[in-house]
Design a protein around this motif. Structure first.
Motif, mmCIF file in Angstrom:
data_model
loop_
_atom_site.group_PDB
_atom_site.id
_atom_site.type_symbol
_atom_site.label_atom_id
_atom_site.label_comp_id
_atom_site.label_asym_id
_atom_site.label_seq_id
_atom_site.Cartn_x
_atom_site.Cartn_y
_atom_site.Cartn_z
ATOM 1 N N LYS A 20 0.834 -1.193 0.000
ATOM 2 C CA LYS A 20 0.000 0.000 0.000
ATOM 3 C C LYS A 20 0.878 1.257 0.000
ATOM 4 O O LYS A 20 2.086 1.183 -0.161
ATOM 5 N N ARG A 21 0.250 2.400 0.189
ATOM 6 C CA ARG A 21 0.942 3.684 0.156
ATOM 7 C C ARG A 21 1.250 4.122 1.589
ATOM 8 O O ARG A 21 0.341 4.274 2.408
ATOM 9 N N TRP A 22 2.517 4.326 1.876
ATOM 10 C CA TRP A 22 2.978 4.699 3.217
ATOM 11 C C TRP A 22 3.524 6.126 3.215
ATOM 12 O O TRP A 22 4.267 6.511 2.302
ATOM 13 N N ALA A 23 3.181 6.885 4.235
ATOM 14 C CA ALA A 23 3.899 8.121 4.548
ATOM 15 C C ALA A 23 4.978 7.783 5.559
ATOM 16 O O ALA A 23 4.723 7.070 6.540
ATOM 17 N N LEU A 24 6.183 8.272 5.315
ATOM 18 C CA LEU A 24 7.329 7.981 6.179
ATOM 19 C C LEU A 24 7.845 9.296 6.751
ATOM 20 O O LEU A 24 8.220 10.190 5.997
ATOM 21 N N VAL A 25 7.849 9.401 8.078
ATOM 22 C CA VAL A 25 8.265 10.646 8.740
ATOM 23 C C VAL A 25 9.415 10.344 9.697
ATOM 24 O O VAL A 25 9.203 9.789 10.784
ATOM 25 N N PRO A 26 10.651 10.685 9.338
ATOM 26 C CA PRO A 26 11.789 10.508 10.242
ATOM 27 C C PRO A 26 12.156 11.831 10.916
ATOM 28 O O PRO A 26 11.885 12.914 10.383
ATOM 29 N N ASP A 27 12.797 11.736 12.066
ATOM 30 C CA ASP A 27 13.419 12.929 12.633
ATOM 31 C C ASP A 27 14.564 13.353 11.708
ATOM 32 O O ASP A 27 15.072 12.557 10.913
ATOM 33 N N GLY A 28 14.989 14.608 11.826
ATOM 34 C CA GLY A 28 15.977 15.146 10.903
ATOM 35 C C GLY A 28 17.423 14.934 11.299
ATOM 36 O O GLY A 28 18.317 15.370 10.567
ATOM 37 N N ASP A 29 17.704 14.276 12.449
ATOM 38 C CA ASP A 29 19.102 14.020 12.793
ATOM 39 C C ASP A 29 19.557 12.724 12.128
ATOM 40 O O ASP A 29 18.786 12.027 11.460
ATOM 41 N N VAL A 30 20.832 12.378 12.303
ATOM 42 C CA VAL A 30 21.378 11.212 11.609
ATOM 43 C C VAL A 30 20.686 9.934 12.040
ATOM 44 O O VAL A 30 20.403 9.052 11.211
ATOM 45 N N ASP A 31 20.385 9.799 13.314
ATOM 46 C CA ASP A 31 19.696 8.595 13.779
ATOM 47 C C ASP A 31 18.320 8.483 13.124
ATOM 48 O O ASP A 31 17.938 7.418 12.635
ATOM 49 N N GLY A 32 17.579 9.581 13.100
ATOM 50 C CA GLY A 32 16.262 9.557 12.489
ATOM 51 C C GLY A 32 16.314 9.305 10.993
ATOM 52 O O GLY A 32 15.534 8.512 10.446
ATOM 53 N N LEU A 33 17.227 9.982 10.299
ATOM 54 C CA LEU A 33 17.342 9.809 8.854
ATOM 55 C C LEU A 33 17.807 8.396 8.495
ATOM 56 O O LEU A 33 17.317 7.805 7.520
ATOM 57 N N SER A 34 18.727 7.843 9.271
ATOM 58 C CA SER A 34 19.191 6.480 9.014
ATOM 59 C C SER A 34 18.068 5.476 9.244
ATOM 60 O O SER A 34 17.870 4.556 8.434
ATOM 61 N N ALA A 35 17.325 5.652 10.338
ATOM 62 C CA ALA A 35 16.178 4.786 10.593
ATOM 63 C C ALA A 35 15.136 4.936 9.490
ATOM 64 O O ALA A 35 14.533 3.955 9.029
ATOM 65 N N GLY A 36 14.926 6.186 9.055
ATOM 66 C CA GLY A 36 13.980 6.428 7.976
ATOM 67 C C GLY A 36 14.391 5.766 6.679
ATOM 68 O O GLY A 36 13.552 5.213 5.956
ATOM 69 N N MET A 37 15.679 5.801 6.350
ATOM 70 C CA MET A 37 16.152 5.180 5.115
ATOM 71 C C MET A 37 16.015 3.662 5.187
ATOM 72 O O MET A 37 15.694 3.009 4.179
ATOM 73 N N LEU A 38 16.243 3.087 6.360
ATOM 74 C CA LEU A 38 16.014 1.655 6.525
ATOM 75 C C LEU A 38 14.551 1.312 6.283
ATOM 76 O O LEU A 38 14.232 0.327 5.596
ATOM 77 N N ALA A 39 13.638 2.118 6.838
ATOM 78 C CA ALA A 39 12.214 1.885 6.630
ATOM 79 C C ALA A 39 11.847 2.077 5.154
ATOM 80 O O ALA A 39 11.033 1.319 4.605
ATOM 81 N N TYR A 40 12.422 3.078 4.522
ATOM 82 C CA TYR A 40 12.162 3.322 3.100
ATOM 83 C C TYR A 40 12.563 2.101 2.270
ATOM 84 O O TYR A 40 11.798 1.628 1.416
ATOM 85 N N ARG A 41 13.765 1.590 2.514
ATOM 86 C CA ARG A 41 14.240 0.440 1.748
ATOM 87 C C ARG A 41 13.388 -0.790 2.012
ATOM 88 O O ARG A 41 13.014 -1.513 1.072
ATOM 89 N N ALA A 42 13.076 -1.037 3.288
ATOM 90 C CA ALA A 42 12.297 -2.233 3.626
ATOM 91 C C ALA A 42 10.911 -2.172 2.990
ATOM 92 O O ALA A 42 10.442 -3.157 2.391
ATOM 93 N N LEU A 43 10.234 -1.038 3.101
ATOM 94 C CA LEU A 43 8.892 -0.914 2.544
ATOM 95 C C LEU A 43 8.914 -1.013 1.019
ATOM 96 O O LEU A 43 8.053 -1.673 0.410
ATOM 97 N N ALA A 44 9.887 -0.358 0.386
ATOM 98 C CA ALA A 44 9.980 -0.434 -1.070
ATOM 99 C C ALA A 44 10.224 -1.862 -1.531
ATOM 100 O O ALA A 44 9.663 -2.312 -2.543
ATOM 101 N N ARG A 45 11.025 -2.602 -0.780
ATOM 102 C CA ARG A 45 11.315 -3.979 -1.156
ATOM 103 C C ARG A 45 10.144 -4.910 -0.884
ATOM 104 O O ARG A 45 10.073 -6.009 -1.453
ATOM 105 N N LEU A 46 9.224 -4.470 -0.028
ATOM 106 C CA LEU A 46 7.982 -5.217 0.185
ATOM 107 C C LEU A 46 6.942 -4.909 -0.883
ATOM 108 O O LEU A 46 5.894 -5.552 -0.930
ATOM 109 N N GLY A 47 7.219 -3.905 -1.709
ATOM 110 C CA GLY A 47 6.284 -3.535 -2.762
ATOM 111 C C GLY A 47 5.433 -2.333 -2.450
ATOM 112 O O GLY A 47 4.497 -2.011 -3.195
#
Length: 358
Positions: free
Chosen positions: A33-60
């Motif tokens: 489905k369609r996900w909105a992804l909201v990470p915090d703007g520091d490195v920890d938040g952005l890194s966690a956000g990129m992990l979520a982005y990759r995982a969700l994209a790879r799930l379709g």
């Protein structure tokens, strides 16, 4: 829950296993489905956000990043409006702390975080929290362990490591991170962290620049060595911030019995860095770096100390209402944002004799 179960839950790492499984179940349920992804703007938040982005994209899934603006989080009206405008079927929020109010009522929401839940959790959200599960994992490290069970993230270990080192440091390196360090140079990690953190500290607050660099990178060396577009801009912003930290760090200090206040004016988010440096200058006091010009009509402040191990407990024990967005963070690093009048009441409770605004 019996006593034995409570003990087992308290010692679970990086979070409660039942919460981890609930988070994975939500991800699988809305995988395409369609996900909105909201990470915090520091490195920890952005890194966690990129992990979520990759995982969700790879799930379709279709993933729409919704990045925070200056002074925003998922409970501010402007950011919530952008989430709604993205027309998502589900929402994932990473490293933004936790508050008891709703985000988008009725929207399936996954919250991944490691901060103390000062005012509870959003009603109806599926919460995966590292808080209370020592050693408390950075959100990116928590996200890696959560998401690697639903998608192949074997090429993304460095993202979990990047946020963990940004939040926890490398000296000494926590045991939970040591196994992830194979083949990754600490110098590259430190340089990438410094560069990626620069935009969120600038007055322009261009988080999208850091997000774009992180998306293009295959490892921290790509960022540290400037092998992806945008790193040169990050370097220029970093130099501007360094000069601003030096300028604001020269502010006249004011003293209370246990604390020292450094007030200044800056459009940049330099108060945490000023507080960290001042904690070394005043090792026997609680340092409060107060920025009177980061957001209109408010004082944004950061507290650090080598003398007080539990700054959160200290702040909440003053008996002053923590208005605005204050009193979150960690025992060793807290602060907030308050209207001028409320901040003056906080200073009085600490013991300052009405120091003038800068």
């Amino acid at each position: 829950m019996g006593a034995a179960e409570k003990i087992e839950q308290a010692h679970a790492w990086p979070a409660d296993p039942a919460a981890m499984e609930a988070g994975r179940a939500l991800l699988r349920k809305h995988a395409q489905k369609r996900w909105a992804l909201v990470p915090d703007g520091d490195v920890d938040g952005l890194s966690a956000g990129m992990l979520a982005y990759r995982a969700l994209a790879r799930l379709g899934a279709e993933v729409v990043p919704v990045l925070p603006g200056k002074g925003e989080h998922v409970h501010t009206d402007a950011l919530r409006a952008r989430i709604v405008a993205a027309r998502p079927d589900a929402l994932v929020v990473l490293d933004m702390g936790s508050r008891g109010g709703p985000i988008v009522p009725g929207l399936p929401t996954l919250l991944v975080d490691h901060h103390a839940p000062v005012s509870g959790f959003p009603p109806g959200a599926t919460v995966v929290s590292a808080f209370g599960h020592p050693p408390v994992a950075a959100t990116s490290l928590l996200a890696f362990h959560l998401l690697r069970e639903v998608a192949d993230l074997s090429d993304s270990v460095w993202l979990g490591l990047l946020g963990a080192v940004a939040d926890l440091g490398t000296d000494p390196l926590p045991d939970a991170v040591k196994a992830m360090m194979a083949g990754v140079a600490r110098t590259s990690l430190r340089e990438a962290i410094a560069l990626l953190n620069a935009p969120r500290r600038s007055a322009e607050h261009d988080i999208g620049l850091a997000w774009g660099v992180l998306m293009a990178a295959r490892d921290p060396a790509d960022i540290a060595k400037g092998r992806v577009p945008g790193v040169d801009k990050l370097g220029a912003i970093r130099a501007e911030i360094a000069a601003e930290v030096t300028r604001c760090g020269r502010s006249r200090p004011y003293f209370a019995p246990r604390a020292v206040l450094l007030p200044f004016r800056s459009g940049a988010r330099v108060h945490p860095l000023v507080a960290v440096r001042a904690a070394a200058r005043f090792p026997d006091r609680i340092v409060i770096a107060a920025n009177y010009d980061y957001l209109p009509g408010r004082v944004n402040f950061a507290m650090r100390s080598r003398a007080e191990p539990d700054l959160l407990g200290y702040l909440h024990g003053l008996g002053v209402p923590l208005t605005g967005d204050s009193g979150h963070g960690h025992p060793g690093a807290t602060g907030g944002s308050m209207p001028y009048e409320d901040f003056e009441r906080l200073l009085a409770a600490i013991g300052f004799q009405a120091p003038p605004a800068p």
